[in-house]
Design an enzyme around this catalytic site. Structure first.
Site, PDB file in Angstrom:
ATOM      1  CE  LYS A   1     -14.298  -6.997   3.792  1.00 58.40           C
ATOM      2  NZ  LYS A   1     -13.035  -6.197   3.030  1.00 58.40           N
TER       3      LYS A   1
ATOM      4  CG  HIS B   1      -2.323  -0.914   1.235  1.00 59.18           C
ATOM      5  ND1 HIS B   1      -2.182  -1.929   2.206  1.00 59.18           N
ATOM      6  CD2 HIS B   1      -2.941  -1.369   0.349  1.00 59.18           C
ATOM      7  CE1 HIS B   1      -3.448  -2.557   2.133  1.00 59.18           C
ATOM      8  NE2 HIS B   1      -3.704  -2.383   1.019  1.00 59.18           N
TER       9      HIS B   1
ATOM     10  NE  ARG C   1      -2.335  -7.481  -4.397  1.00 53.61           N
ATOM     11  CZ  ARG C   1      -3.195  -8.100  -3.401  1.00 53.61           C
ATOM     12  NH1 ARG C   1      -2.639  -7.949  -2.567  1.00 53.61           N
ATOM     13  NH2 ARG C   1      -4.128  -8.232  -3.670  1.00 53.61           N
TER      14      ARG C   1
END
Ligand code: PNS
Length: 221
Positions: A78, A54, A127
């Site tokens: 969450k 990040h 990624r």
């Protein structure tokens, strides 16, 4: 003998050349559109916890955008490992050296939040190929919701290509080492939060935990 046909009409000879002249195209576009405006971007995410990946992306983004707002999603569904206040504090500390980076929290639709802060671009990291499908789906849905908002993808350094918050949480919950995967402040916070797991893991490594010696003996035999 073949004769070469040349078009001598006014429009197709002199004008043709001028229309494709790169200088003409450049200046006419500049005139019509004006100089490009500096871009303000939003980098949204859960950041639970922030990783070196990040941070790498924030640093890259800060170099190309006039202003970069890191938006932490206040996700009510969450149950995050780190509270919103903790994530805000960690990210503020980690980006204190980047003067054009701001850390904020948001809830609801990301595109609406982006609009409210005048961001015209969304920054997301990719990624590996595995990220692409999800990111593409999200970018297209966001485009449907707000066609003027562009999503820009950037790649973090390849050494972080396997690092995710989810895997960091998993390793840390088992008391495993996360050095090099997250910044030191985050590593420290993980150790504080998961102190019993780390203590048990360290004791096992040193052979001090109940049953550790037995386990070692069994492994040897
Ligand atoms: O770090 P994450 O969990 O990959 O980030 C996902 C995030 C926060 C960018 C995404 O879930 C989001 O934008 N949530 C806000 C709600 C929203 O706008 N949903 C529609 C996405 S297409």
């Amino acid at each position: 003998m073949t004769t070469l046909r040349t078009n001598t009409s006014k429009t197709n000879t002199s004008n043709c050349h001028l229309h494709s002249c790169p200088h003409r195209i450049f200046y006419s576009r500049l005139f019509l559109r004006g100089p490009l405006k500096p871009v303000s971007a939003l980098y949204p995410g859960s950041f639970d916890p922030p990783t070196n990946g990040h941070l790498d992306l924030i640093e890259r983004g800060a170099k190309i955008f006039e202003e970069l707002v890191v938006g932490i999603l206040r996700n009510t569904e969450k149950s995050p490992m780190f509270s919103l206040a903790e994530r805000l504090e960690m990210l503020k500390t980690l980006t204190a050296h980047l003067k054009n980076v701001r850390i904020e929290a948001f809830h609801g639709l990301m595109v609406e939040y982006a609009k409210s802060i005048d961001a015209t671009c969304v920054l997301r990291g990719i990624r590996a190929v595995s990220d692409y499908e999800y990111e593409l789906q999200m970018a297209l849905m966001n485009r449907k919701l707000e066609p003027t908002l562009e999503t820009v993808f950037m790649m973090p350094a390849d050494k972080y290509s396997y690092v995710s918050s989810r895997l960091v949480r998993e390793v840390a919950q088992a008391g495993g080492p996360v050095k090099g995967l997250v910044p030191e402040v985050v590593e420290q916070k993980l150790r504080e939060k998961l102190e019993p797991a780390y203590r048990f893991h360290d004791e096992m490594q040193e052979g001090r935990a109940p049953g550790a010696k037995e386990k070692k003996r069994k492994r040897k035999s």
